[in-house]
Motif scaffolding. Sequence first.
Motif, PDB file in Angstrom:
ATOM      1  N   LYS A  15     -31.231  -6.409 -48.353  1.00 63.59           N
ATOM      2  CA  LYS A  15     -30.026  -6.065 -49.098  1.00 63.59           C
ATOM      3  C   LYS A  15     -29.455  -4.871 -48.538  1.00 63.59           C
ATOM      4  N   ARG A  16     -30.338  -3.657 -48.095  1.00 69.27           N
ATOM      5  CA  ARG A  16     -29.676  -2.805 -47.119  1.00 69.27           C
ATOM      6  C   ARG A  16     -28.678  -3.196 -46.276  1.00 69.27           C
ATOM      7  N   SER A  17     -29.467  -4.168 -45.399  1.00 73.28           N
ATOM      8  CA  SER A  17     -28.622  -4.643 -44.286  1.00 73.28           C
ATOM      9  C   SER A  17     -27.424  -5.458 -44.485  1.00 73.28           C
ATOM     10  N   MET A  18     -27.543  -6.118 -45.413  1.00 74.37           N
ATOM     11  CA  MET A  18     -26.293  -7.025 -46.071  1.00 74.37           C
ATOM     12  C   MET A  18     -25.158  -5.880 -46.347  1.00 74.37           C
ATOM     13  N   ALA A  19     -25.482  -4.754 -47.064  1.00 73.14           N
ATOM     14  CA  ALA A  19     -24.626  -3.879 -47.438  1.00 73.14           C
ATOM     15  C   ALA A  19     -23.917  -3.189 -46.209  1.00 73.14           C
ATOM     16  N   PHE A  20     -24.627  -2.943 -45.336  1.00 71.16           N
ATOM     17  CA  PHE A  20     -24.437  -2.387 -44.094  1.00 71.16           C
ATOM     18  C   PHE A  20     -23.045  -3.126 -43.492  1.00 71.16           C
ATOM     19  N   TYR A  21     -23.722  -4.474 -43.143  1.00 70.76           N
ATOM     20  CA  TYR A  21     -22.724  -5.437 -42.426  1.00 70.76           C
ATOM     21  C   TYR A  21     -21.592  -5.814 -43.375  1.00 70.76           C
ATOM     22  N   GLU A  22     -21.462  -5.750 -44.821  1.00 67.96           N
ATOM     23  CA  GLU A  22     -20.277  -6.018 -45.422  1.00 67.96           C
ATOM     24  C   GLU A  22     -19.250  -4.655 -45.428  1.00 67.96           C
ATOM     25  N   ALA A  23     -20.003  -3.426 -45.240  1.00 68.17           N
ATOM     26  CA  ALA A  23     -19.239  -2.274 -45.333  1.00 68.17           C
ATOM     27  C   ALA A  23     -18.500  -2.506 -43.808  1.00 68.17           C
ATOM     28  N   LEU A  24     -18.661  -3.050 -42.821  1.00 62.98           N
ATOM     29  CA  LEU A  24     -18.350  -3.034 -41.388  1.00 62.98           C
ATOM     30  C   LEU A  24     -17.165  -4.186 -41.365  1.00 62.98           C
ATOM     31  N   TYR A  47     -21.736 -15.682 -36.534  1.00 61.10           N
ATOM     32  CA  TYR A  47     -22.406 -15.198 -37.555  1.00 61.10           C
ATOM     33  C   TYR A  47     -23.731 -14.478 -37.112  1.00 61.10           C
ATOM     34  N   VAL A  48     -23.983 -13.672 -38.021  1.00 63.91           N
ATOM     35  CA  VAL A  48     -25.420 -12.629 -37.665  1.00 63.91           C
ATOM     36  C   VAL A  48     -26.202 -12.948 -38.781  1.00 63.91           C
ATOM     37  N   MET A  49     -27.282 -13.542 -38.628  1.00 56.41           N
ATOM     38  CA  MET A  49     -28.179 -14.191 -39.489  1.00 56.41           C
ATOM     39  C   MET A  49     -29.194 -12.998 -39.652  1.00 56.41           C
ATOM     40  N   LEU A  50     -29.424 -12.258 -40.924  1.00 59.33           N
ATOM     41  CA  LEU A  50     -30.326 -11.202 -41.178  1.00 59.33           C
ATOM     42  C   LEU A  50     -31.581 -11.909 -41.721  1.00 59.33           C
ATOM     43  N   LEU A  51     -32.666 -11.613 -40.929  1.00 57.64           N
ATOM     44  CA  LEU A  51     -33.829 -12.452 -41.295  1.00 57.64           C
ATOM     45  C   LEU A  51     -34.762 -11.485 -41.761  1.00 57.64           C
ATOM     46  N   THR A  52     -35.545 -11.395 -42.885  1.00 55.02           N
ATOM     47  CA  THR A  52     -36.754 -10.514 -43.338  1.00 55.02           C
ATOM     48  C   THR A  52     -37.903 -10.428 -42.084  1.00 55.02           C
ATOM     49  N   HIS A  53     -38.593  -9.739 -41.996  1.00 52.36           N
ATOM     50  CA  HIS A  53     -39.592  -9.741 -40.979  1.00 52.36           C
ATOM     51  C   HIS A  53     -40.642 -10.949 -41.309  1.00 52.36           C
ATOM     52  N   ASP A  54     -41.176 -11.165 -42.557  1.00 55.00           N
ATOM     53  CA  ASP A  54     -41.680 -12.530 -42.695  1.00 55.00           C
ATOM     54  C   ASP A  54     -41.114 -13.563 -42.462  1.00 55.00           C
TER      55      ASP A  54
END
Length: 151
Positions: A15-24, A47-54
Motif C-alpha cells: 500500500k505504501r509503495s502504491m501510494a508513492f508511485y501514484e503520487a509520482l 508497467y511497474v509491478m510491485l510485488l510483496t516479498h512473499d
Amino acid sequence: MAKMIFVNLPVADLKRSMAFYEALGFTNNPQFTNDQAAAMMWSDEIYVMLLTHDFWKTFTAKEIPDAKKSAQLMLAISLDSREEVDRITELAGQHGGVADCNPLQDHGFMYGRDFEDPDGHIWEPNWMDLSQVPEDLAQQDQQRQQQGATP
C-alpha cells in the motif's frame, strides 16, 4: 500486441509503495492488482509491478537484496523537460522516497536527477535535447575514460 515492459520490484509494504508511485503520476491498473501485487502504469507500454516479498519469492529462489544497501539496477525514464525531471524527483522526496540519491547530471543537452523509492530502488528521470547532442560525444567519453574520469 505492442511491445511492453513490466518492471518487477519487490516491496516491503504494498500500500505504501502504491501510494508513492501514484503520487509520482503512475496509474494503478486494478485488473492486475490484488493484495500481493499491484500493476502501476507509467504508460500504455511501461508497467511497474510491485510485488510483496512473499509473492516475489514464488518467482525465484534468489535472495531479495536490500536495495537501500546495494544497487542492482537503476531505472531510467525520459521526461519532456528539465522542469519535469525536477518535479518528479522532488515529489519522490516528499512522498517517502529519497531525492537526489546520486549526483545531479547536467551536460547541457542532457539533464538528470536520481531518486529512490521507499524500498531503495533507484530511478533516473532524465531529459535530453537530441538536436544538441555533440557529434563527438563518443570520442569525448573515450577521452574521459582514458584519463580515468567517469562520464
